[in-house]
Design a protein around this motif. Structure first.
Motif, PDB file in Angstrom:
ATOM      1  N   GLN A   1       0.296  -1.121   0.399  1.00 49.40           N
ATOM      2  CA  GLN A   1       0.309   0.023   0.502  1.00 49.40           C
ATOM      3  C   GLN A   1       1.221   0.933  -0.024  1.00 49.40           C
ATOM      4  N   GLY A   2       0.091   2.309  -0.643  1.00 50.23           N
ATOM      5  CA  GLY A   2       1.293   2.951  -1.252  1.00 50.23           C
ATOM      6  C   GLY A   2       2.423   3.437  -2.462  1.00 50.23           C
ATOM      7  N   LEU A   3       2.923   1.687  -2.302  1.00 47.98           N
ATOM      8  CA  LEU A   3       4.286   1.928  -3.534  1.00 47.98           C
ATOM      9  C   LEU A   3       3.593   1.615  -4.634  1.00 47.98           C
ATOM     10  N   GLY A   4       2.985   0.687  -4.452  1.00 52.87           N
ATOM     11  CA  GLY A   4       2.270   0.173  -6.170  1.00 52.87           C
ATOM     12  C   GLY A   4       2.056  -1.376  -5.872  1.00 52.87           C
ATOM     13  N   SER A   5       1.208  -1.881  -6.873  1.00 56.36           N
ATOM     14  CA  SER A   5       1.000  -3.116  -7.216  1.00 56.36           C
ATOM     15  C   SER A   5       1.352  -3.795  -8.684  1.00 56.36           C
ATOM     16  N   ARG A   6       2.054  -5.038  -8.495  1.00 59.25           N
ATOM     17  CA  ARG A   6       2.508  -6.011  -9.576  1.00 59.25           C
ATOM     18  C   ARG A   6       1.181  -7.107  -9.718  1.00 59.25           C
TER      19      ARG A   6
END
Ligand code: ADP
Length: 483
Positions: free
Chosen positions: A460-465
């Motif tokens: 959360q807050g950093l990104g997804s893959r």
């Protein structure tokens, strides 16, 4: 009556006991007859030897054979047997019971004087079976007619009839059978109870499920097979319940999702009809909203139809070798405009020349959806990266295609559920225009239909893959061979 399990069980016991009794009686009777015959032979042999000695002595003393036989007659009466005087060919010369003179035994006796008595049986039509033991007594004195022939003495007695003892045996075996029957009755009641009771419970549980009551699990106890039945049944009940729930949720979700755009269309259409939106600008706005909502609804209907086709197993995949590099690069090209509009950097990185056997259009659809989501959830200035590489795993070579973003990320508690139909993370925040929550569900169905799988990771807050994994086509193999 024959249809009940208990009756059938009891009848099978009765049958087995009956067969056993018959076989046991016959075996015992045969055995008894054999033993009895043997005992008779032994007794006859024992009585025969002194009689032979006696006859021989009298013959040595030149006493006539009739006299010797006279003596034997008294003994025979006393011992309750009969003596026979035989010629070597088996012809009976004299019988202490005086009924068999002139007849012939079925066997001829050996020429040499034997040490051991010869045993045999002779069926006399009017008297039954006669058992006998015979020994030679030497040739008759020269005065007699048949000087050349050896004479034999036989001790004989009737064979005991097995039928007499059989009756007694049957009486006792019937008693034993009665006891066995009683025990088998108890056993069948006990056994049928231990099987029937759970079966009855299963029948009740099935009826409960038919009436929509899923909360009554079967007790998982009793014999191994019954326990396994109960376990399987409970699992089935849980799955039926989950499936019914999913069905209900699906219908509720569809109705809910349709309600908002329909209300909107209705409202704006009414406004136009009643002249509330009088100025051309307001009218144009109303028509645009109606158009947008109708378009969105049409997309929802398309998604639903696609899911319905997948559920019915009617999804048609045109599998062919797909050049992943070309696919990823052309997708990046197509999405670049949207990324630019959102002020995002969109990159594509492909290692080597991975190839997969898949439906190229469907794979492009899945990846397009993932990139679309990434762009939607990544703030201005962020980055979306499309990457692909071949990997060696325990299941063989695979190709991993990933869509990575530097967006808002997904809370861990939602990560598990985003592939479910209609699931949307924080619906109120994302707003009703964000989508229907069907994109990832369709993506998963498609990837799995192509023999692969899809997974999501996020901080959360950093990104997804989001990573799509498909079995790789080995490099260098011509495409025609794969088809
Ligand atoms: P939708 O049509 O709502 O996008 P999806 O099935 O595609 O439905 O996605 C389900 C939910 O997963 C979305 O509501 C969204 O909140 C979340 N999601 C999907 N992709 C991303 C992403 N790249 N970053 C953050 N959240 C995402």
């Amino acid at each position: 009556m024959l249809r009940s399990f208990r009756t059938r069980l009891l009848l099978s016991y009765v049958f087995i006991i009956g067969v056993f009794l018959v076989v046991a009686s016959l075996t015992l009777a045969v055995l008894w007859q054999t033993v009895q015959n043997r005992l008779t032979y032994l007794r006859l042999s024992d009585l025969l030897r002194p009689a032979v000695v006696q006859v021989q002595r009298m013959r040595v003393e030149q006493r006539p054979l009739e006299q010797a036989f006279q003596v034997l007659q008294e003994q025979a009466e006393h011992l309750q047997i009969r003596f026979l005087l035989l010629r070597r060919d088996g012809t009976i010369l004299a019988d202490t019971a005086q009924t068999l003179e002139g007849r012939r035994l079925p066997t001829s006796l050996p020429p040499e004087p034997a040490q051991k008595p010869i045993w045999g049986r002779y069926r006399v039509p009017e008297e039954g079976v006669l058992l006998y033991a015979a020994l030679p007594v030497g040739p008759p004195p020269p005065a007699q007619q048949d000087a050349s022939a050896n004479l034999y003495l036989a001790a004989a007695s009737p064979s005991q009839r097995a039928s007499l003892v059989l009756a007694e045996m049957v009486r006792r075996l019937l008693l034993a059978g009665g006891v066995a029957m009683l025990l088998s009755l108890i056993a069948s009641i006990w056994l049928s109870r231990s099987v029937l009771h759970p079966l009855e419970q299963a029948v009740q549980a099935t009826e409960a499920i038919a009436q929509g009551r899923y909360e009554e699990p079967l007790p998982e106890e009793g014999p191994e097979e019954v326990r396994r039945l109960a376990q399987g049944f409970n699992r089935m009940a849980r799955e039926v319940k989950a499936s019914r729930q999913a069905q209900r949720d699906f219908v509720a979700n569809v109705s809910h999702e349709l309600k908002t755009p329909l209300t909107s269309i209705q409202g704006f259409a009414q406004a136009i009809m009643e002249g509330a939106a009088s100025d051309p600008e307001a009218q144009a706005r109303a028509v645009r909203i109606i158009y947008e909502e109708a378009t969105r609804m049409s997309r929802l209907v398309q998604d639903l139809l696609e899911l319905a086709r997948m559920d019915a197993g009617q999804l048609e995949l045109r599998r062919a070798p797909v050049d992943v590099r070309a696919l990823v690069e052309s997708l990046a090209e197509r999405m670049r405009l949207r990324a630019d509009e959102a002020s995002l950097r969109l990159t594509a990185q492909v290692e080597g020349a991975p190839r997969v056997l898949a439906d190229g259009d469907r794979l492009a659809q899945v990846l397009g959806n993932l990139v679309d989501n990434a762009i939607k959830h990544t703030p201005v200035g962020g980055e979306v990266c499309l990457s692909a590489q071949q990997r060696q795993t325990a299941d063989g070579p695979t190709v991993e295609i990933a869509v990575t973003d530097t967006g808002s990320g997904i809370p861990p508690e939602d990560l598990e559920r985003i592939f479910q139909r209609f699931y949307q993370v924080d619906k109120s925040r994302s707003g009703r225009r964000a989508g229907w929550g069907l994109g990832l569900a369709i993506a998963r169905e498609l990837v799995e239909a192509m023999g692969g799988h899809i997974r999501a990771e996020s901080v959360q807050g950093l990104g997804s893959r989001f990573t799509v994994t498909l079995p790789a086509l080995e490099a260098g193999r011509p495409a025609a061979e794969d088809l």
